[in-house]
Scaffold this motif. Structure first.
Motif, PDB file in Angstrom:
ATOM      1  N   GLY A 136       0.813  -1.206   0.000  1.00  0.00           N
ATOM      2  CA  GLY A 136       0.000   0.000   0.000  1.00  0.00           C
ATOM      3  C   GLY A 136       0.844   1.251   0.000  1.00  0.00           C
ATOM      4  N   ASN A 137       2.165   1.093  -0.083  1.00  0.00           N
ATOM      5  CA  ASN A 137       3.090   2.225  -0.023  1.00  0.00           C
ATOM      6  C   ASN A 137       3.383   2.718  -1.438  1.00  0.00           C
ATOM      7  OD1 ASN A 137       4.616   4.041   1.385  1.00  0.00           O
ATOM      8  ND2 ASN A 137       6.379   2.697   1.622  1.00  0.00           N
ATOM      9  N   VAL A 138       2.343   3.222  -2.086  1.00  0.00           N
ATOM     10  CA  VAL A 138       2.422   3.616  -3.496  1.00  0.00           C
ATOM     11  C   VAL A 138       2.133   5.103  -3.624  1.00  0.00           C
ATOM     12  CG1 VAL A 138       1.528   3.212  -5.826  1.00  0.00           C
ATOM     13  CG2 VAL A 138       1.636   1.323  -4.186  1.00  0.00           C
ATOM     14  N   ALA A 139       2.941   5.794  -4.415  1.00  0.00           N
ATOM     15  CA  ALA A 139       2.746   7.218  -4.690  1.00  0.00           C
ATOM     16  C   ALA A 139       2.551   7.433  -6.186  1.00  0.00           C
ATOM     17  CB  ALA A 139       3.942   8.027  -4.195  1.00  0.00           C
ATOM     18  N   ALA A 140       1.935   8.549  -6.513  1.00  0.00           N
ATOM     19  CA  ALA A 140       1.785   8.953  -7.912  1.00  0.00           C
ATOM     20  C   ALA A 140       2.294  10.376  -8.076  1.00  0.00           C
ATOM     21  CB  ALA A 140       0.329   8.867  -8.350  1.00  0.00           C
ATOM     22  N   VAL A 141       3.130  10.587  -9.075  1.00  0.00           N
ATOM     23  CA  VAL A 141       3.583  11.926  -9.454  1.00  0.00           C
ATOM     24  C   VAL A 141       2.809  12.327 -10.706  1.00  0.00           C
ATOM     25  CG1 VAL A 141       5.512  13.306 -10.326  1.00  0.00           C
ATOM     26  CG2 VAL A 141       5.877  11.671  -8.458  1.00  0.00           C
ATOM     27  N   VAL A 142       2.080  13.434 -10.627  1.00  0.00           N
ATOM     28  CA  VAL A 142       1.320  13.929 -11.776  1.00  0.00           C
ATOM     29  C   VAL A 142       2.002  15.202 -12.268  1.00  0.00           C
ATOM     30  CG1 VAL A 142      -0.907  14.740 -12.621  1.00  0.00           C
ATOM     31  CG2 VAL A 142      -0.809  12.916 -10.895  1.00  0.00           C
ATOM     32  N   VAL A 143       2.546  15.133 -13.473  1.00  0.00           N
ATOM     33  CA  VAL A 143       3.372  16.211 -14.009  1.00  0.00           C
ATOM     34  C   VAL A 143       2.486  17.219 -14.743  1.00  0.00           C
ATOM     35  CG1 VAL A 143       5.426  16.761 -15.353  1.00  0.00           C
ATOM     36  CG2 VAL A 143       5.204  14.511 -14.291  1.00  0.00           C
ATOM     37  N   ALA A 144       2.473  18.460 -14.231  1.00  0.00           N
ATOM     38  CA  ALA A 144       1.595  19.495 -14.778  1.00  0.00           C
ATOM     39  C   ALA A 144       2.305  20.830 -14.868  1.00  0.00           C
ATOM     40  CB  ALA A 144       0.341  19.624 -13.911  1.00  0.00           C
TER      41      ALA A 144
ATOM     42  N   GLY B  93       9.241  16.147  -8.395  1.00  0.00           N
ATOM     43  CA  GLY B  93       8.195  15.396  -7.716  1.00  0.00           C
ATOM     44  C   GLY B  93       8.740  14.235  -6.906  1.00  0.00           C
ATOM     45  N   LEU B  94       9.738  13.544  -7.472  1.00  0.00           N
ATOM     46  CA  LEU B  94      10.355  12.428  -6.754  1.00  0.00           C
ATOM     47  C   LEU B  94      11.084  12.919  -5.501  1.00  0.00           C
ATOM     48  CD1 LEU B  94      11.819  10.460  -9.803  1.00  0.00           C
ATOM     49  CD2 LEU B  94       9.743   9.919  -8.506  1.00  0.00           C
ATOM     50  N   GLU B  95      11.811  14.024  -5.643  1.00  0.00           N
ATOM     51  CA  GLU B  95      12.527  14.554  -4.486  1.00  0.00           C
ATOM     52  C   GLU B  95      11.548  14.977  -3.387  1.00  0.00           C
ATOM     53  OE1 GLU B  95      15.594  14.307  -4.041  1.00  0.00           O
ATOM     54  OE2 GLU B  95      16.661  14.366  -5.968  1.00  0.00           O
ATOM     55  N   ALA B  96      10.397  15.515  -3.786  1.00  0.00           N
ATOM     56  CA  ALA B  96       9.398  15.917  -2.799  1.00  0.00           C
ATOM     57  C   ALA B  96       8.844  14.715  -2.046  1.00  0.00           C
ATOM     58  CB  ALA B  96       8.263  16.682  -3.479  1.00  0.00           C
ATOM     59  N   LEU B  97       8.856  13.541  -2.672  1.00  0.00           N
ATOM     60  CA  LEU B  97       8.334  12.320  -2.057  1.00  0.00           C
ATOM     61  C   LEU B  97       9.392  11.554  -1.267  1.00  0.00           C
ATOM     62  CD1 LEU B  97       6.190  10.917  -5.002  1.00  0.00           C
ATOM     63  CD2 LEU B  97       5.301  11.523  -2.737  1.00  0.00           C
ATOM     64  N   ALA B  98      10.646  11.898  -1.438  1.00  0.00           N
ATOM     65  CA  ALA B  98      11.732  11.069  -0.920  1.00  0.00           C
ATOM     66  C   ALA B  98      11.611  10.819   0.582  1.00  0.00           C
ATOM     67  CB  ALA B  98      13.083  11.706  -1.250  1.00  0.00           C
ATOM     68  N   ALA B  99      11.223  11.817   1.357  1.00  0.00           N
ATOM     69  CA  ALA B  99      11.133  11.651   2.807  1.00  0.00           C
ATOM     70  C   ALA B  99      10.038  10.661   3.197  1.00  0.00           C
ATOM     71  CB  ALA B  99      10.880  13.001   3.474  1.00  0.00           C
ATOM     72  N   ARG B 100       9.046  10.468   2.332  1.00  0.00           N
ATOM     73  CA  ARG B 100       7.961   9.531   2.624  1.00  0.00           C
ATOM     74  C   ARG B 100       8.333   8.095   2.252  1.00  0.00           C
ATOM     75  NH1 ARG B 100       3.619  12.934   3.676  1.00  0.00           N
ATOM     76  NH2 ARG B 100       3.935  15.056   2.884  1.00  0.00           N
ATOM     77  N   ALA B 101       9.386   7.933   1.444  1.00  0.00           N
ATOM     78  CA  ALA B 101       9.932   6.626   1.086  1.00  0.00           C
ATOM     79  C   ALA B 101       8.900   5.650   0.539  1.00  0.00           C
ATOM     80  CB  ALA B 101      10.640   6.006   2.287  1.00  0.00           C
ATOM     81  N   PRO B 102       8.173   6.029  -0.503  1.00  0.00           N
ATOM     82  CA  PRO B 102       7.281   5.036  -1.123  1.00  0.00           C
ATOM     83  C   PRO B 102       8.080   3.905  -1.750  1.00  0.00           C
ATOM     84  CG  PRO B 102       7.443   6.997  -2.493  1.00  0.00           C
ATOM     85  CD  PRO B 102       8.162   7.317  -1.214  1.00  0.00           C
ATOM     86  N   GLU B 103       7.458   2.750  -1.874  1.00  0.00           N
ATOM     87  CA  GLU B 103       8.112   1.619  -2.529  1.00  0.00           C
ATOM     88  C   GLU B 103       7.923   1.682  -4.045  1.00  0.00           C
ATOM     89  OE1 GLU B 103       7.196  -2.177  -0.681  1.00  0.00           O
ATOM     90  OE2 GLU B 103       6.572  -1.081   1.121  1.00  0.00           O
ATOM     91  N   ILE B 104       6.757   2.136  -4.455  1.00  0.00           N
ATOM     92  CA  ILE B 104       6.408   2.205  -5.876  1.00  0.00           C
ATOM     93  C   ILE B 104       5.961   3.623  -6.199  1.00  0.00           C
ATOM     94  CG2 ILE B 104       4.704   1.455  -7.608  1.00  0.00           C
ATOM     95  CD1 ILE B 104       4.700  -1.272  -6.178  1.00  0.00           C
ATOM     96  N   VAL B 105       6.323   4.094  -7.378  1.00  0.00           N
ATOM     97  CA  VAL B 105       5.839   5.386  -7.827  1.00  0.00           C
ATOM     98  C   VAL B 105       5.306   5.254  -9.243  1.00  0.00           C
ATOM     99  CG1 VAL B 105       8.096   6.155  -8.710  1.00  0.00           C
ATOM    100  CG2 VAL B 105       6.369   7.856  -8.051  1.00  0.00           C
ATOM    101  N   LEU B 106       4.177   5.869  -9.484  1.00  0.00           N
ATOM    102  CA  LEU B 106       3.609   5.982 -10.829  1.00  0.00           C
ATOM    103  C   LEU B 106       3.834   7.409 -11.299  1.00  0.00           C
ATOM    104  CD1 LEU B 106       0.152   4.162 -10.417  1.00  0.00           C
ATOM    105  CD2 LEU B 106       2.429   3.172 -10.707  1.00  0.00           C
ATOM    106  N   VAL B 107       4.247   7.569 -12.545  1.00  0.00           N
ATOM    107  CA  VAL B 107       4.452   8.897 -13.126  1.00  0.00           C
ATOM    108  C   VAL B 107       3.436   9.073 -14.246  1.00  0.00           C
ATOM    109  CG1 VAL B 107       6.060  10.479 -14.232  1.00  0.00           C
ATOM    110  CG2 VAL B 107       6.900   8.819 -12.547  1.00  0.00           C
TER     111      VAL B 107
END
Length: 391
Positions: A3-11, A89-103
């Protein structure tokens, strides 16, 4: 699956090839910004824990409006290239340490929840991207336009987003590329390949189109109208008597007058008639059913709440309001000087453009209660579109 999944939405792009004065991600489809629709894909998905938008530094006000109502992270600010924006976006998420990221590209507002689930499932490979089979014959040509060879389309795929990656591996690849001065990758899969990651392809969706040109927007609008093929019309009528006072509310606008009006709420006959028209088109009761005058919580209430409620009832069934027409009947006050303000306010409350709101006024030639200046009446018509088979 984790459940440790993040999404980066590029806008963060400018996207002006699509026409208009706004970057394409802030243009609307069905009165909803494209970016809102793209963010909502992930914000509403049960397997996504974090949604990280990446926007242009100058677009703060546009973004705040587009993201309204969504439970997502504060935006990161993008760079000069798509690659730089993804890295932000990835750097902004780094502290949360998701396992998976969707771009995902903000200009793809039609990706389905099923596609997102497939992306998450495929991320176990380390890197996976959605692809659709190429149906056209593809030729490779030289600089003069001469055909060099015909490619085997059975081995070709049109690549989409969201693309799925192990978070740590993608962030490391982006950092390595930045250190090497490479900023020319057009998607994250190309960067991942350069970094030595194995990239798999899973099934994409033909409907997951990217909005780039004005023609793309025209096709998207046509697609939406075809989907909302159940066109309905409703009528509304309301009356309020004059009483002591120094103003009346009409069409959402406060107008100075030598009389007030009686009513449990603010007694805005125009908005009340519009509410009943919309509810009538939905076959969903009337204003008195949803907001009974016997309920003290509605005493003195602003009628914009009632109109917004009716519009939200349409949206909850997957539809939208496409036109509102209001006629006010009274001897006084004069409506003409306030017509444009009424149209603008009704459009704002209903979330539609002002050219989809009509406001007219007439007298009853001094006949009846309106002719005797005993009160005000209003009649309204609402046109809505719903998906076929909407409950």
């Amino acid at each position: 699956m984790t459940g440790n999944v993040a999404a980066v939405v590029v806008a963060g792009g400018r996207g002006l090839r699509a026409g208009g004065d706004l970057p394409k991600q802030y243009r609307t489809l069905g009165n909803v910004p494209v970016l809102h629709q793209s963010l909502a894909i992930f914000a509403s998905h049960a397997e996504i824990r974090w949604v990280q938008p990446v926007i242009h530094r100058d677009d703060g006000a546009l973004y705040a409006e587009a993201a309204k109502g969504l439970d997502i992270l504060p935006p990161a600010f993008g760079g000069a290239t798509r690659q730089a924006s993804v890295r932000a976006g990835l750097e902004a998420l780094a502290a949360r340490a998701p396992e998976i990221v969707l771009v995902h590209d903000a200009a793809r507002p039609f990706a389905s929840a099923a596609l997102v689930s497939r992306a998450i499932a495929a991320a176990g490979r380390g890197a996976a991207i959605p692809g659709v089979a190429v149906t056209d014959t593809i030729k490779e040509v030289d600089g003069a336009g001469a055909v060099m060879r015909t490619l085997d389309r059975a081995r070709l795929r049109g690549i989409q987003t969201p693309q799925a990656f192990a978070f740590d591996a993608l962030l490391a690849a982006h950092r390595t590329a930045a250190a090497a001065g490479r900023d020319d990758f057009t998607d994250d899969a190309a960067l991942a390949e350069w970094a030595g990651m194995a990239v798999g392809v899973f099934e994409g969706e033909a409907g997951n189109i990217k909005l780039t040109t004005a023609e793309d927007f025209a096709r998207a609008q046509a697609r939406e109208m075809a989907a909302l093929g159940d066109i309905r019309t409703g009528n509304g009528y309301d009356v309020h008597a004059f009483a002591d006072g120094d103003h009346v509310w009409l069409g959402g606008v406060k107008i100075a007058h030598d009389r007030g009006v009686t009513g449990h709420s603010d007694a805005d006959v125009g908005l009340h008639a519009l509410v009943d028209a919309i509810l009538g088109a939905l076959a969903d009761g009337d204003i008195g059913f949803h907001f009974p005058p016997s309920d003290p919580q509605w005493k003195g209430a602003s009628s914009d709440r009632f109109l917004r409620f009716a519009v939200e009832r349409v949206a909850a069934r997957g539809g939208r309001v496409v036109h509102l027409d209001l006629t006010i009947v009274c001897e006084a006050p004069k409506v003409g000087p306030h017509r444009d303000a009424m149209r603008a306010r009704i459009a704002e409350i209903a979330g539609i453009s002002v050219d989809r709101v009509g406001v007219k006024a007439t007298t009853s030639e001094k006949l009846g209660f309106t002719g005797r200046r005993e009160g005000i009446a209003a009649m309204a018509t609402a046109t809505i579109r719903l998906p076929w088979g909407a409950a």
